[in-house]
Design an enzyme around this catalytic site. Structure first.
Site: not given
Length: 481
Positions: A389, A420
């Site tokens: 992420d 993400h």
């Protein structure tokens, strides 16, 4: 716990058995050939490009090179040991590779969750075409335009200080779907957007999927966000759950017999986690989930996230706040606010550099850290995270693994590659993360109802007479032991 492997897949009926001929139901594609026309003999004339065209071409090449450098800088190399190998429950894909790992404290609830996720096959289809480029995936999410605006029925909820929040009930792309006005036994799913109030395409897809599965999805819009009027010169801080508490209380009164669930996306998870910690066993929620949550708010603001993510959100926030510049000028410095060059500068201008209640940056986060009261949470919470992420940051410093080791209510489903709030599914168009979250909710509601029946707690009647009024919160801490 032993590793979880997917159930055996059924063979396709179209495929021939060994030694047999081609199946009749499999289409055969014939390739048509054509003769390439012969060019006439003579000198080859190459068109000349004008100086303006050469300049434009050079600018395009420079821009592509700049983007390539940015993406190369954002290429996150996830090491092989991205998780604690000695901990957690690994989920093994059909090819023998580990697709994700569940971190949690051993309990009966954890065993039921592992069994439910293992049998549902929702974790076996995750595949991103460019797994080493999470920022490219993030850019695709930011630039993606919703295919069809779903029909919503908006309600405004007035707060004790005369402020307003908006609740958008999803009723489907063409106005068809569950009736939001009924108080049936369908679970109510509260969708919380990110801290900027931006309702992404992924959040809408999750809401529509939930609508198809019989949930009653409703989107929570903060003060001044997503078209909700700002009636008081007061916005909601990052981790202040006061407005969310009012919305949850209203939903519980409107659907008293339905399980109430909540899911947050990205930075919006700070609000949900703070609410669960402050409310404890009085949260009125049956379960909650967080997609790519931000666990440590102050560190996240100070670390400066990628500009591909920060600048669009910053412009989105400034555009919304500029509409109320006249009202906000009474409490904040508008020039400082609209001149902010980062999300941290904007957060400080809104909540620290105020004329009515000035505060330091440190004192602000003492009141708004998402996990400040995490030990008091008493509701099952699934946190779906990815090790690559680019918004949250490196797992070593951004994931509170100790919380998942010690608390029986927090579950971390960690995958090596998902970006993400992405978790794209093979074939495109959908997210296996959404499937996992909906399966988690189904498993939690099933587990809680089973425990309630076992303990003889009153159940809502299917028909004939008024339903028995359920307790505010019936799930006991002993269930997790």
């Amino acid at each position: 716990m032993a590793p979880v492997t997917p159930p055996p897949a059924q063979p396709c009926p179209c495929l021939p058995s060994p030694g047999a001929g081609l199946s009749r139901c499999c289409p055969v594609i014939a390739l048509q050939t054509h003769q390439t026309p012969r060019l006439p003999a003579g000198p080859l004339h190459v068109p000349m490009m004008s100086p303006e065209g050469l300049v434009a071409l050079a600018l395009v090449l420079i821009g592509l090179g700049f983007l390539a450098c940015c993406f190369w800088a954002g290429r996150l190399e996830v090491p092989g040991n991205w998780g604690e190998e000695e901990e957690g429950v690994p989920f093994i894909a059909e090819d023998g590779s580990e697709c994700c790992r569940l971190f949690c404290k051993p309990s009966a609830l954890a065993q039921h969750l592992v069994w439910s996720l293992g049998r549902s096959r929702v974790l076996w289809g995750g595949c991103w075409l460019w797994p080493n480029w999470p920022r490219l995936q993030m850019l695709r999410q930011l630039l993606q335009v919703p295919k069809a605006e779903p029909a919503v029925a908006r309600e405004f909820l007035q707060l004790p200080d005369a402020g307003l929040v908006a609740l958008d009930w999803l009723v489907g792309p063409q106005g068809s779907g569950s009736d939001s006005g009924g108080g049936g036994r369908s679970s109510v799913l509260l969708l919380i957007p990110n801290a900027a109030g931006k309702v992404t395409e992924g959040l809408l897809q999750l809401g529509l999927q939930a609508l198809e599965r019989g949930f009653i999805p409703v989107i929570f819009n903060r003060r001044g966000h997503n078209g909700c009027p700002l009636t008081t010169p007061c916005l909601q801080p990052f981790g202040d759950p006061g407005d969310l508490r009012e919305a949850v209380t209203y939903l519980h009164c409107r659907h008293p017999t339905a399980p109430l669930l909540a899911i947050s996306e990205g930075s919006g998870s700070g609000l949900l986690l703070a609410y669960l910690g402050e409310s404890g066993s009085s949260s009125r929620l049956s379960a909650a989930a967080c997609l790519s949550p931000i666990f440590r708010g102050r560190d996240w603001f100070e670390a400066r996230m990628p500009w591909l993510y920060e600048w669009p959100l910053l412009l989105h926030l400034k555009q919304g706040l500029s509409r109320y510049a006249g009202s906000l000028a009474k409490v904040v410095d508008i020039d400082r606010l609209l001149g902010s060059r980062s999300l941290r500068d904007l957060e400080e201008a809104l909540f620290c550099w105020t004329t009515s209640h000035p505060s330091s940056w440190e004192a602000y986060w003492e009141r708004n850290e998402p996990l400040r009261d995490a030990d008091e949470a008493a509701v099952p919470v699934l946190c779906l995270c990815s090790a690559d992420d680019p918004v949250r940051g490196p797992p070593a410093c951004s994931l509170p693994l100790e919380l998942f080791r010690s608390s029986p209510y927090f579950f971390l489903l960690l995958t090596s590659r998902g970006g993400h709030c992405g978790f794209p599914q093979r074939g495109g168009g959908r997210s296996w993360g959404h499937e996992a979250v909906l399966e988690f909710f189904r498993a939690m509601v099933e587990f809680l109802r089973t425990e309630d029946r076992r303990k003889g707690l009153p159940q809502p009647r299917r028909g004939g007479g008024p339903a028995a009024k359920p307790p505010v919160f019936t799930w006991q801490r002993s269930y997790t032991r």
